[in-house]
Design a protein around this motif. Structure first.
Motif, PDB file in Angstrom:
ATOM      1  N   UNK A  38      38.014  25.496  26.257  1.00 43.41           N
ATOM      2  CA  UNK A  38      38.700  26.767  26.002  1.00 43.41           C
ATOM      3  C   UNK A  38      39.027  26.897  24.527  1.00 43.41           C
ATOM      4  N   UNK A  39      37.972  27.097  23.728  1.00 44.04           N
ATOM      5  CA  UNK A  39      38.107  27.143  22.286  1.00 44.04           C
ATOM      6  C   UNK A  39      37.083  28.111  21.711  1.00 44.04           C
ATOM      7  N   UNK A  40      37.464  28.815  20.663  1.00 45.57           N
ATOM      8  CA  UNK A  40      36.566  29.732  19.980  1.00 45.57           C
ATOM      9  C   UNK A  40      36.954  29.803  18.517  1.00 45.57           C
ATOM     10  N   UNK A  41      36.279  30.685  17.772  1.00 43.76           N
ATOM     11  CA  UNK A  41      36.533  30.743  16.342  1.00 43.76           C
ATOM     12  C   UNK A  41      36.409  32.181  15.842  1.00 43.76           C
ATOM     13  N   UNK A  42      37.332  32.554  14.949  1.00 37.69           N
ATOM     14  CA  UNK A  42      37.278  33.812  14.210  1.00 37.69           C
ATOM     15  C   UNK A  42      37.067  33.457  12.744  1.00 37.69           C
ATOM     16  N   UNK A  43      35.954  33.906  12.181  1.00 40.28           N
ATOM     17  CA  UNK A  43      35.627  33.616  10.786  1.00 40.28           C
ATOM     18  C   UNK A  43      35.977  34.834   9.945  1.00 40.28           C
ATOM     19  N   UNK A  59      42.916  22.448  42.204  1.00 42.06           N
ATOM     20  CA  UNK A  59      43.155  23.092  40.909  1.00 42.06           C
ATOM     21  C   UNK A  59      42.928  22.121  39.750  1.00 42.06           C
ATOM     22  N   UNK A  60      41.825  21.400  39.834  1.00 40.47           N
ATOM     23  CA  UNK A  60      41.473  20.379  38.836  1.00 40.47           C
ATOM     24  C   UNK A  60      40.107  20.723  38.241  1.00 40.47           C
ATOM     25  N   UNK A  61      40.058  21.652  37.283  1.00 39.73           N
ATOM     26  CA  UNK A  61      38.768  22.122  36.778  1.00 39.73           C
ATOM     27  C   UNK A  61      38.045  21.108  35.903  1.00 39.73           C
ATOM     28  N   UNK A  62      36.726  21.151  35.979  1.00 41.44           N
ATOM     29  CA  UNK A  62      35.889  20.343  35.096  1.00 41.44           C
ATOM     30  C   UNK A  62      35.789  21.004  33.728  1.00 41.44           C
ATOM     31  N   UNK A  63      35.769  22.336  33.728  1.00 38.49           N
ATOM     32  CA  UNK A  63      35.673  23.112  32.502  1.00 38.49           C
ATOM     33  C   UNK A  63      36.716  24.230  32.525  1.00 38.49           C
ATOM     34  N   UNK A  64      37.261  24.531  31.355  1.00 36.85           N
ATOM     35  CA  UNK A  64      38.062  25.738  31.142  1.00 36.85           C
ATOM     36  C   UNK A  64      37.468  26.387  29.896  1.00 36.85           C
ATOM     37  N   UNK A  65      36.885  27.570  30.019  1.00 34.45           N
ATOM     38  CA  UNK A  65      36.072  28.120  28.935  1.00 34.45           C
ATOM     39  C   UNK A  65      36.392  29.584  28.680  1.00 34.45           C
ATOM     40  N   UNK A  66      35.975  30.046  27.510  1.00 35.58           N
ATOM     41  CA  UNK A  66      35.988  31.463  27.192  1.00 35.58           C
ATOM     42  C   UNK A  66      34.592  32.033  27.419  1.00 35.58           C
ATOM     43  N   UNK A  67      34.543  33.185  28.026  1.00 34.49           N
ATOM     44  CA  UNK A  67      33.300  33.943  28.212  1.00 34.49           C
ATOM     45  C   UNK A  67      32.177  33.137  28.871  1.00 34.49           C
TER      46      UNK A  67
END
Length: 343
Positions: free
Chosen positions: A324-329, A221-229
């Motif tokens: 695991x990051x995104x943006x709402x403008x 349970x050691x991920x290289x990436x944690x992402x959205x979509x």
């Protein structure tokens, strides 16, 4: 006589409240079993995340045909980093499915002819063995079809459950299905579809080139990436979400896992409503909501001030180091009474 009149009055008030509040989610599935389905058949719209199909509204129950294809494709996981994803309809997450309580759903799952692995689908919205997995085991080049009736309103995860199950999920085979209550959800101005996932590669984070799946990292349970979509920075830059001041935003947020829970937060916003665990119970004025692996949630909020709002998993190293990051403008007029930099 006075008691009888009082009971009748209470009954009329309850009936009036129900008419004024047709979008209140049902807490029981029993009524849905008796909802009649009209003769009209709808073919479900296919859109890529973060887009979602239009709200159901107050339409009656229908037969809905959903077409999905399991594919194995190489695509970018981060800038200059590629990975062999396993997908539904070539996207991670897969197509957002939107139906209503009482719909009879016919799900057609094809497995691409160039796939190496068999695939299937387990929908957490299904009442039946394996959520449909047992009925949809399909070899490369073949198709499986099964039907189910949508009985419980809520937002649910679906994923591949073919052996080995962790590998299929870790490679991106998941999505979400929304079952709207009778009468539909309350109206909002914007809706978006976000799904978190953890990925396990042989190379380190941002190590360039093609990266293979790392079984040991997955087990640990050691991920290289944690992402959205399905991709680092998938909701940044030109792909950022958009809204205007005064609009209400609804986010359908899921967590494909396969391992980590998500602490979903929008920096600079407070969720006016959170549909707890994606069900019918609503919590209000929430800062951060926990989404387990294989779980989902709906959050709603009104944007009052223009600017850039950062979406994160508040297990914060995941956001700023693993993706695991995104943006709402948000655009529109400033309101100094709400937010104002004095000096």
């Amino acid at each position: 006589m006075k008691k009888i009149i009082s009971v009748l009055a209470i009954g009329l008030l309850m009936l009036q409240a129900c008419k004024q509040n047709p979008a209140t989610p049902r807490s029981s599935a029993t009524d849905a079993e008796t909802i009649k389905v009209s003769g009209e058949t709808i073919t479900h719209e296919i859109l890529n995340p973060p887009l979602v199909p239009a709200p159901i509204g107050d339409r009656g129950a229908r037969k809905v045909v959903i077409n999905l294809e399991a594919t194995e494709i190489e695509s970018e996981l981060a800038d200059g980093v590629t990975y062999k994803f396993w997908t539904f309809n070539n996207t991670v997450p897969g197509t957002f499915i939107r139906v209503r309580v009482g719909d009879e759903v016919e799900l057609r799952l094809k497995n691409a002819s160039n796939s190496v692995m068999p695939h299937n689908i387990d929908l957490h919205a299904v009442n039946g063995p394996g959520g449909g997995a047992e009925a949809t085991n399909v070899a490369p080049g073949k198709e499986a079809i099964f039907t189910f009736k949508a009985l419980n309103p809520g937002i649910y995860v679906y994923h591949c459950a073919a052996a080995p199950v962790p590998l299929h999920i870790a490679n991106g085979m998941y999505g979400m299905i929304l079952v709207e209550p009778e009468g539909g959800l309350p109206k909002v101005d914007r809706e978006y579809y976000i799904m978190q996932g953890d990925f396990y590669t042989k190379g380190k984070t941002d190590e360039k080139g093609f990266q293979e799946f790392d079984q040991d990292k997955g087990v640990d349970e050691n991920p290289t990436y944690v992402v959205f979509n399905g991709r680092k920075n998938s909701l940044m830059g030109k792909n950022a979400l958009e809204a205007k001041v005064g609009e209400t935003v609804r986010l359908f947020v899921g967590n494909g896992g396969p391992n980590l829970a998500s602490s979903f937060h929008v920096i600079g916003e407070i969720f006016d409503k959170v549909y707890v665990e994606g069900g019918s119970k609503i919590n209000e004025n929430v800062q951060t909501t926990l989404i387990p692996a294989g779980g989902a949630v709906m959050v709603e909020f009104k944007v009052d001030e223009p600017g850039e709002y950062i979406l994160v998993d508040h297990s914060i190293f995941r956001a700023f180091n693993k993706g695991a990051i995104g943006k709402l403008v948000v655009t529109g007029e400033k309101n100094p009474k709400i937010f104002n930099k004095v000096k």
